[in-house]
Design an enzyme around this catalytic site. Sequence first.
Site, PDB file in Angstrom:
ATOM      1  N   HIS A  17       0.847  -1.201   0.000  1.00 24.33           N
ATOM      2  CA  HIS A  17       0.000   0.000   0.000  1.00 24.33           C
ATOM      3  C   HIS A  17       0.885   1.255   0.000  1.00 24.33           C
ATOM      4  CE1 HIS A  17      -3.124  -2.624   2.287  1.00 24.33           C
ATOM      5  NE2 HIS A  17      -3.628  -2.394   1.105  1.00 24.33           N
ATOM      6  N   LYS A  41     -18.147  -5.682   6.710  1.00 23.09           N
ATOM      7  CA  LYS A  41     -16.834  -6.304   6.635  1.00 23.09           C
ATOM      8  C   LYS A  41     -16.216  -6.305   8.030  1.00 23.09           C
ATOM      9  CE  LYS A  41     -12.751  -6.349   3.711  1.00 23.09           C
ATOM     10  NZ  LYS A  41     -11.941  -5.650   2.735  1.00 23.09           N
ATOM     11  N   ARG A  90      -2.184  -6.215  -8.264  1.00 21.03           N
ATOM     12  CA  ARG A  90      -1.119  -7.180  -7.993  1.00 21.03           C
ATOM     13  C   ARG A  90      -1.112  -8.306  -9.005  1.00 21.03           C
ATOM     14  NH1 ARG A  90      -3.187  -7.630  -1.990  1.00 21.03           N
ATOM     15  NH2 ARG A  90      -4.996  -7.071  -3.222  1.00 21.03           N
ATOM     16  N   SER A 128      -2.932  -7.457   3.153  1.00 20.08           N
ATOM     17  CA  SER A 128      -3.182  -7.285   4.588  1.00 20.08           C
ATOM     18  C   SER A 128      -3.521  -8.633   5.222  1.00 20.08           C
ATOM     19  CB  SER A 128      -4.341  -6.319   4.809  1.00 20.08           C
ATOM     20  OG  SER A 128      -4.042  -5.068   4.279  1.00 20.08           O
TER      21      SER A 128
HETATM   22  P1  ADP Z   1      -6.039  -5.875   0.650  1.00 15.90           P
HETATM   23  O1  ADP Z   1      -6.773  -6.363   1.857  1.00 15.90           O
HETATM   24  O2  ADP Z   1      -6.200  -6.799  -0.520  1.00 15.90           O
HETATM   25  O3  ADP Z   1      -4.617  -5.538   0.939  1.00 15.90           O
HETATM   26  P2  ADP Z   1      -7.156  -3.151   0.438  1.00 15.90           P
HETATM   27  O4  ADP Z   1      -8.614  -2.896   0.301  1.00 15.90           O
HETATM   28  O5  ADP Z   1      -6.546  -2.672   1.683  1.00 15.90           O
HETATM   29  O6  ADP Z   1      -6.869  -4.670   0.156  1.00 15.90           O
HETATM   30  O7  ADP Z   1      -6.387  -2.544  -0.816  1.00 15.90           O
HETATM   31  C1  ADP Z   1      -6.640  -1.274  -1.354  1.00 15.90           C
HETATM   32  C2  ADP Z   1      -6.034  -1.207  -2.738  1.00 15.90           C
HETATM   33  O8  ADP Z   1      -4.636  -1.438  -2.653  1.00 15.90           O
HETATM   34  C3  ADP Z   1      -6.567  -2.226  -3.740  1.00 15.90           C
HETATM   35  O9  ADP Z   1      -6.633  -1.612  -5.000  1.00 15.90           O
HETATM   36  C4  ADP Z   1      -5.518  -3.309  -3.728  1.00 15.90           C
HETATM   37  O10 ADP Z   1      -5.492  -4.005  -4.959  1.00 15.90           O
HETATM   38  C5  ADP Z   1      -4.260  -2.492  -3.520  1.00 15.90           C
HETATM   39  N1  ADP Z   1      -3.189  -3.258  -2.915  1.00 15.90           N
HETATM   40  C6  ADP Z   1      -3.258  -4.064  -1.832  1.00 15.90           C
HETATM   41  N2  ADP Z   1      -2.068  -4.635  -1.567  1.00 15.90           N
HETATM   42  C7  ADP Z   1      -1.205  -4.181  -2.532  1.00 15.90           C
HETATM   43  C8  ADP Z   1       0.174  -4.419  -2.843  1.00 15.90           C
HETATM   44  N3  ADP Z   1       0.914  -5.268  -2.130  1.00 15.90           N
HETATM   45  N4  ADP Z   1       0.718  -3.785  -3.885  1.00 15.90           N
HETATM   46  C9  ADP Z   1      -0.039  -2.954  -4.634  1.00 15.90           C
HETATM   47  N5  ADP Z   1      -1.339  -2.686  -4.426  1.00 15.90           N
HETATM   48  C10 ADP Z   1      -1.931  -3.290  -3.386  1.00 15.90           C
END
Ligand code: ADP
Length: 164
Positions: A17, A41, A90, A128
């Site tokens: 992130h 959620k 990803r 996450s």
């Molecule tokens: P997650 O639980 O899958 O980490 P989030 O809702 O927190 O999901 O993710 C928010 C956004 O960040 C989404 O567009 C997700 O695809 C992206 N994201 C999550 N992890 C990564 C990563 N490791 N690298 C790039 N983008 C990411």
Amino acid sequence: MKTMVYPGSFDPITLGHLDIIKRASKMADKLIVTVMYNPEKNCYFSVDERIEMIKKCTKNIKNVEVDCFSGLMVDYMKKVGATAAVRGLRAVTDFEYELQWATFNQMLDDEFEAVFLMANTEHSFLSSSIVREIGQLGGNIKKMVSPEIYDYVNDKLNKNGIKE
Ligand code: ADP
């Protein structure tokens, strides 16, 4: 002034992130990282905890603000005057979900725009949920979260153990 938003659960914020935040912050005058609050959620960290962690990790990026919202993304974007939403990709599996997400937002508002950034290869496996799973099992999450929040996340995951 160009404002963009980066919405997500950030439960907790990972280095993946953070990489997206750093790159997206260079594409806008202001980037609002916003925690999506969805009562349906069941998140591990509270909204306040997630906001606090994001603030700690982004304190050195001048044009980043941290916020939260519930409800429709398009309404939130209008409220804060954002021109686009940033999302990270990803893998192909992300693409399907993200395409659906962007398409229904576009159906709700013709002006909705999304910007997709490819995950850095180093973080393409990182989510996450992986951080939560490994942390709860007592594994080392040092390479997955920012040093500013490492102790906090590690302690909380270890202390609480696996949540059913
Ligand atoms: P997650 O639980 O899958 O980490 P989030 O809702 O927190 O999901 O993710 C928010 C956004 O960040 C989404 O567009 C997700 O695809 C992206 N994201 C999550 N992890 C990564 C990563 N490791 N690298 C790039 N983008 C990411």
